[in-house]
Design a protein around this motif. Sequence first.
Motif, PDB file in Angstrom:
ATOM      1  N   VAL A 221       0.861  -1.187   0.000  1.00 49.32           N
ATOM      2  CA  VAL A 221       0.000   0.000   0.000  1.00 49.32           C
ATOM      3  C   VAL A 221       0.892   1.230   0.000  1.00 49.32           C
ATOM      4  O   VAL A 221       1.618   1.465   0.963  1.00 49.32           O
ATOM      5  N   PRO A 222       0.860   2.015  -1.071  1.00 45.84           N
ATOM      6  CA  PRO A 222       1.704   3.218  -1.116  1.00 45.84           C
ATOM      7  C   PRO A 222       1.238   4.243  -0.075  1.00 45.84           C
ATOM      8  O   PRO A 222       0.088   4.239   0.337  1.00 45.84           O
ATOM      9  N   GLN A 223       2.168   5.110   0.336  1.00 48.73           N
ATOM     10  CA  GLN A 223       1.887   6.179   1.295  1.00 48.73           C
ATOM     11  C   GLN A 223       0.708   7.024   0.803  1.00 48.73           C
ATOM     12  O   GLN A 223       0.685   7.446  -0.341  1.00 48.73           O
ATOM     13  N   GLY A 224      -0.295   7.219   1.684  1.00 47.04           N
ATOM     14  CA  GLY A 224      -1.365   8.161   1.371  1.00 47.04           C
ATOM     15  C   GLY A 224      -2.456   7.641   0.457  1.00 47.04           C
ATOM     16  O   GLY A 224      -3.288   8.416  -0.009  1.00 47.04           O
ATOM     17  N   SER A 225      -2.484   6.335   0.182  1.00 51.17           N
ATOM     18  CA  SER A 225      -3.534   5.874  -0.731  1.00 51.17           C
ATOM     19  C   SER A 225      -4.710   5.277   0.040  1.00 51.17           C
ATOM     20  O   SER A 225      -4.587   4.954   1.220  1.00 51.17           O
ATOM     21  N   LEU A 226      -5.839   5.121  -0.626  1.00 49.09           N
ATOM     22  CA  LEU A 226      -7.035   4.535  -0.010  1.00 49.09           C
ATOM     23  C   LEU A 226      -7.268   3.174  -0.675  1.00 49.09           C
ATOM     24  O   LEU A 226      -7.470   3.088  -1.874  1.00 49.09           O
ATOM     25  N   VAL A 227      -7.186   2.120   0.124  1.00 52.03           N
ATOM     26  CA  VAL A 227      -7.322   0.774  -0.417  1.00 52.03           C
ATOM     27  C   VAL A 227      -8.567   0.126   0.162  1.00 52.03           C
ATOM     28  O   VAL A 227      -8.780   0.163   1.375  1.00 52.03           O
ATOM     29  N   ALA A 228      -9.412  -0.437  -0.699  1.00 51.14           N
ATOM     30  CA  ALA A 228     -10.588  -1.148  -0.201  1.00 51.14           C
ATOM     31  C   ALA A 228     -10.297  -2.642  -0.240  1.00 51.14           C
ATOM     32  O   ALA A 228      -9.677  -3.133  -1.183  1.00 51.14           O
ATOM     33  N   VAL A 229     -10.748  -3.347   0.801  1.00 55.34           N
ATOM     34  CA  VAL A 229     -10.617  -4.810   0.815  1.00 55.34           C
ATOM     35  C   VAL A 229     -12.021  -5.372   0.725  1.00 55.34           C
ATOM     36  O   VAL A 229     -12.867  -5.067   1.567  1.00 55.34           O
ATOM     37  N   VAL A 230     -12.316  -6.157  -0.320  1.00 53.30           N
ATOM     38  CA  VAL A 230     -13.668  -6.696  -0.458  1.00 53.30           C
ATOM     39  C   VAL A 230     -13.606  -8.209  -0.584  1.00 53.30           C
ATOM     40  O   VAL A 230     -12.551  -8.785  -0.803  1.00 53.30           O
TER      41      VAL A 230
END
Length: 1558
Positions: free
Chosen positions: A683-692
Amino acid sequence: MNSSGGTRSPATKEMGWLCGDKLHFWEPNQTFHTDRPDLSECFQLSVLAWLPCVFLWVASPAYICYLKKSSRGYIMMSLLNRFKTAFGLLLWIVCWADLFYTFHELQQGQSPPPIYFITPLVLGITMLLATFLIQYERLHGAQSSGVLFFFWFLSLLCAIVPFRSKILKASSSGGVPDKLRFTSFYFYFGLILLELVLCCLNEKPPLFSNVVTDPNPCPEATAGFLSTVTFWWFTSLAIKGYKMPLEAKDLWSLNQRDSSKKIVPKLLKEWEKEQTKVKSSEQNLTTKATYAKQQPSATNHVSGGAAGGETSPEEVEVLLSNQKAAPHQPSFLRVLIKAFGPYFLIGSCFKLLQDSIMFVNPQLLRMLISFTSQKDVPIWWGYTLAFLMFFAAILQTLILHRHFQYCFVTGMNVRTALIGAIYRKSLVITNAAKHSSTVGEIVNLMSVDAQRFMDLTTFLNMLWSAPLQIMLALYFLWQNLGPSVLAGVAVMVMLIPFNAVIAMKTRAYQVEQMQHKDARIKLMNEILNGIKVLKLYAWENSFKEKVLAIRQKELNVLRKTAYLGALSTMAWTSAPFLVALTTFAVFVSVDEKNVLDAEKAFVSLSLFNILRFPLNMLPQVISSLVQASVSLKRIQNFLSHDELDPNSVDRKTSSEFAVSVVNGKFTWAKEDEPVLDNINVMVPQGSLVAVVGHVGCGKSSLISALLGDMEKVEGEVCVRGSVAYVPQQAWIQNATLRDNILFGKSFNESKYRRVLDACALTPDLEVLPGGDMTEIGEKGINLSGGQRQRVSLARALYSDSEVYLLDDPLSAVDAHVSKHIFDNLIGPEGVLKGKTRILVTHGISFLPQVDNIVVMVEGRVSEMGSYQELLNQNGAFAEFLRNYALEDIVEEDEATEQLIEDELFPDDVLSNHHTDMVDNEPTVNEAKKSFMRQISILSGDSENFRCRSVRRQSQKKHQEAQEKKKPQEVQKLIQAETTETGRVKTKVFLEYAKAVGLVLSVIICLLYGCQSAAAIGSNIWLSQWTSDSLTNDTQNNVHKRVGVYAALGIAQGILVMASSFTLAMGNIGAAKKLHANLLNNKLHTPQSFFDTTPIGRIINRFSKDIYVIDEALPSTVLMFLGTFFVSLSTMIVIVSSTPIFAVVIAPLAFIYVLVQRFYVATSRQLKRLESVSRSPIYSHFSETITGASVIRAYDRHAAFVLMSDIKVDENQKSYYPGIVSNRWLGVRIEFIGNCIVLFAALFAVMGKDTLSPGLVGLSVSYALQVTMSLNWMVRMTSDLENNIVAVERVKEYSETKTEAPWEVEDKKPPAEWPTQGNVEFNEYSVRYREGLDLVLRNITLSVKGGEKIGIVGRTGAGKSSMTLCLFRLLEAAGGEITIDGVKISEIGLHDLRSKLTIIPQEPVLFSGTLRMNLDPFEKYSDDDVWKALEHSHLRKFIGNQPAKLELECTEGGENLSVGQRQLVCLARALLRKTRILVLDEATAAIDLETDDLIQSTIRTQFEDCTVFTIAHRLNTIMDYTRVLVLDKGQIAEFDTPTNLISKRGIFYGMAKDAGLVQ
């Protein structure tokens, strides 16, 4: 051996050279055989002078070491200290003046014996040592000294003899022979007296000591020696507690040595050492073993807490199974002994001393009796014996209580240490370990097991002390009576199994009794939760019978226990008597020459009394030892659990990714299959990752892995920077809302406001009674699910961390709120933009806006990429979308409709659902509960969402605000009244006596009196018997003597049994009566009472208070009466044998009552404070366990440990004075007892010529026993006052105002009433409770039989009140209702309610069979029931169940779906089938399908009945005869639906909102 010095004893020869020829060492004529006894000068100068010196020289080296070790800083030179030092030096000068005078005599040519040189020299040097000690103490901060006190006291005692003898000599020889020594001695005496007095005073505290900084220090630290020994320093608190009830602020702060800060680390240090030791021995073994595989150090746990060993535990076990050399587990017992043993040993030494002193008094008693039986003994010997008895008793008292103090403090420290250790461990154990013991079990470790240790330490010394006491007693008895003793001992030993059997049976009964009690409370809980339904159906009687049936079983078990109790009381009271009887009978029968004289009889009796205690205690100590060993094992296992490895997640790395997992393989427990396998996520710095992914595919596990909560089998996890974590189930602390959000961070107003806005919490704050300072109940009980989740989010946002792990935070909130939160908080435009966010979610609508999506399938990452990329791949993600898309569209649609009004007033604040939860949770703060209640009354008829307007919202909010103000005040009244303080009124005791039955009460007292009389009788007979030996006619009437003695004793036993039995019967009768009244009243109480009183409080009366009346109170009363009559009979015996004793009784009684009043007042309040401060420890603990992962994630570990320590210390702060208050009481009461012994002996000596030795023995041996009874009597008085409060509380709730009678005989309506079903309201008004506004105003309408009426209106318009009025759950405030010409206000409630039928809004079912739920009175046949089930569409479902109609419903009908429960209610209505039906239509809770079923059934089955429907969905009433529209409690419109729509009024507006008209 005469004084002229013929034959000399060896001792005298030895002393000859010391004292010269003139002075004799020992002269019996001068000492014993004279009325003016004196000791020889040589003896005075040698033994008496040297004794204190020897003591000081022996004690000082150890004392100096002790002072050096425990130095507390120096004390400034004070006036007191200067005087002490000056007097010390003066003493040295005086002693050496004597020495120089002796040298002067030598020069004069006299030859003084050597003793005149030695004694002054020794004394002088000793005085210098004492002076040195005075200064040494000052320099090391000792404020008071026991060693010097003893020294001065001994010196004074030894100097009293020469003081008297010098005066005697001077007066007999008519002048002073040796003037200088005479004068110097009196100087010496005066100075020693002064030193002793000064020694009792106290120095100031040392400089720089922590006492000064403490606001309310414990005076113990600065108390002087005497004050410490007699616990005098506690008196100030006792007086304070007597003047007014103590509060937490009055308590002294805890001694430093008892605080968690000192004690817990001490234990943990020892535990760590022990673990390392075991580990190293295991490792040595492993290296010796045949193979030892090096293990990769990746496992994410540290076995057992110390640094991780090379081998995993299983392997070690495999290796060890071959050679069982090393211990598997570190021994916790050894750790406890190392940590607390030394302190405890001091207590044991005191116990040893006390045991030996205990046997002095019987010996003195023997001497006293022989003194009275001899004629020519000088009288001073008798007085000496009396005072010796007194001193021995006082010494025994002081030593015993010192011992108890040490034991209790050890116990208290062990508990503190255990709680601290368990708490610290629970924050770091692995999940596998956590699952092996539930939260409840761990809390039990803390509450039950730690408590067991505490109870055990107090009696642990009995393990060696009891056998010792038994052996000593037997030895003295054997000396006294020879082998006949064995008969008595045999009886004692036989009684042990008898008592054991009784104890076993009692325990079994207790278990059974608990089961009945639980069943009864469960049923009561259901009744109170469903009381409204019971009233509406008029079913109270059926349930009352059920409760009383259980209660009867409970009372039967109690009765059996009472029979056993009576037996064991008899065994316990008759034991000493039986033992004495057998022993004496055997003694006189064995040999003609054996004569039972007073000396033998009464000394034996007092020894038998000593025997009683250890014999009784041993089995108890052993059983509590067994319990404690079980607890020890449990605690040891818990503390040996594996701990999480703090280094499993790498926090330091400086990779370009904020979060990265490489080749991760994770499992929950080492032995399980991995849950996550082959995980690679960057996960790069500052990103928004969704886990589904689908349910159970490992989304939450991934978050746990990132937090380090899972076992890492292989791979690497890196998280850069601080972490904030929002769990799926929000974890809320029992603190204010603000504290929950700040979570230990400092408060910053503007930042805080921004956080609240982003989390949509601002509107909620307006609704909560105290804004953001509202106290949130345990587990967030007074917040709705959505609010909890938003608070959890707010906490994360406020923590301002670098990485945010959000585990599905949006599932618990409504659709439009989740949209708000995503847009303002999480999303690309939210407050968190620029932070790293990992979001687990089910909401598909947000996915297009995230940077990256991780798709998980069965514990693996199946795809990863942006929304567009994944859609194009058409893999698992695309399928996931297709599954979820449909539901989401529906949600969206609703959300937009709700948005407008919910923004104003979020619905989840008032959802009915959590008011019910509040009721089941008795711990919730009660003011909050009442507020919830108020809300639920208002929102009990909350509308279907789709028809609300903004205007109504604001009006409702205004009403809320008013409602909110009222309950607050009412509540305060109630709370102030429930805690009783101060003395219990005599009225309550009378009430209880009345419940027992006044005649019975008198009989019980009479029986107790008779039993005491028999006991006294048997002992007087014994004293007569012993007097036979003086007249020598013993042999003639041995059989008569033994026979009468036996008869009296057996009579006593029978009377004891009868009295305790009658008492038990009386108590059970009272318990039965009190419970029946309480139950009866509660079922007759009007509904408004239940709306304003939290159910927990009513349940408390039925559980806790009834339990006290059932079990605690009877045993207390029994003990109280027992001890009272023992004390009384002692007084009677002493007064009858020496009447002058009556003079002393008054002052002693006065002191006794005084002490007792002070003690009872103080200790009662201390007990209350202790129990109040105890529950926060456990609730904080269980809260911590549930939130451990959150606490670790935010790194608040240390803060929570500190919080727990503070709570434990708070609790010990009230527990410690509680212990000391018992010691304080003990010393004072035993002093009174010892005075009784002293006076009994003194007066016996005075009346020596008139008294027979038998009577002396009788009165003194009675006096020796009284101390125990006096002590217990005070305790019992205190317990009695504490327990009788329960009677008061139950009475209070048995006398609340009742509703109208259930049946009015002369106004009974005809049996088939109502035949038509005409209902008329005439000018009818009603209000919920006194002092509230009218809910319905002047309603007038008439309904013909068979009409169908729909009732609609906005929330709070009074729709539900209409139905409640028909059933008279609310009584009219004006006007009347008539049904078929009968005024309903005139007939009985049951007559009315059983003739109406209601289908209530919430379907309430009770636990029991389905049949019971439909027809509790069994009025209908099975065919009727089946028919009703068929019409209510349940026949198929019930027919398929194996139990058919006997299907068990669980509590609240949990095992049926909501729809099925609603249908069961319909079946009830069909069974009753009366002419009038009220249908309170369920809100949105019910599914449309069930709704249609119910409606169609009503249309067909209730065709000819009058039906009132409170409608939420307008389409159900569009075909009704007429519709009644209510507005603000008045009739707004009343006509057929078609007419109303054409009128275009309120109804038209509602229909339009619902989309029924264009």
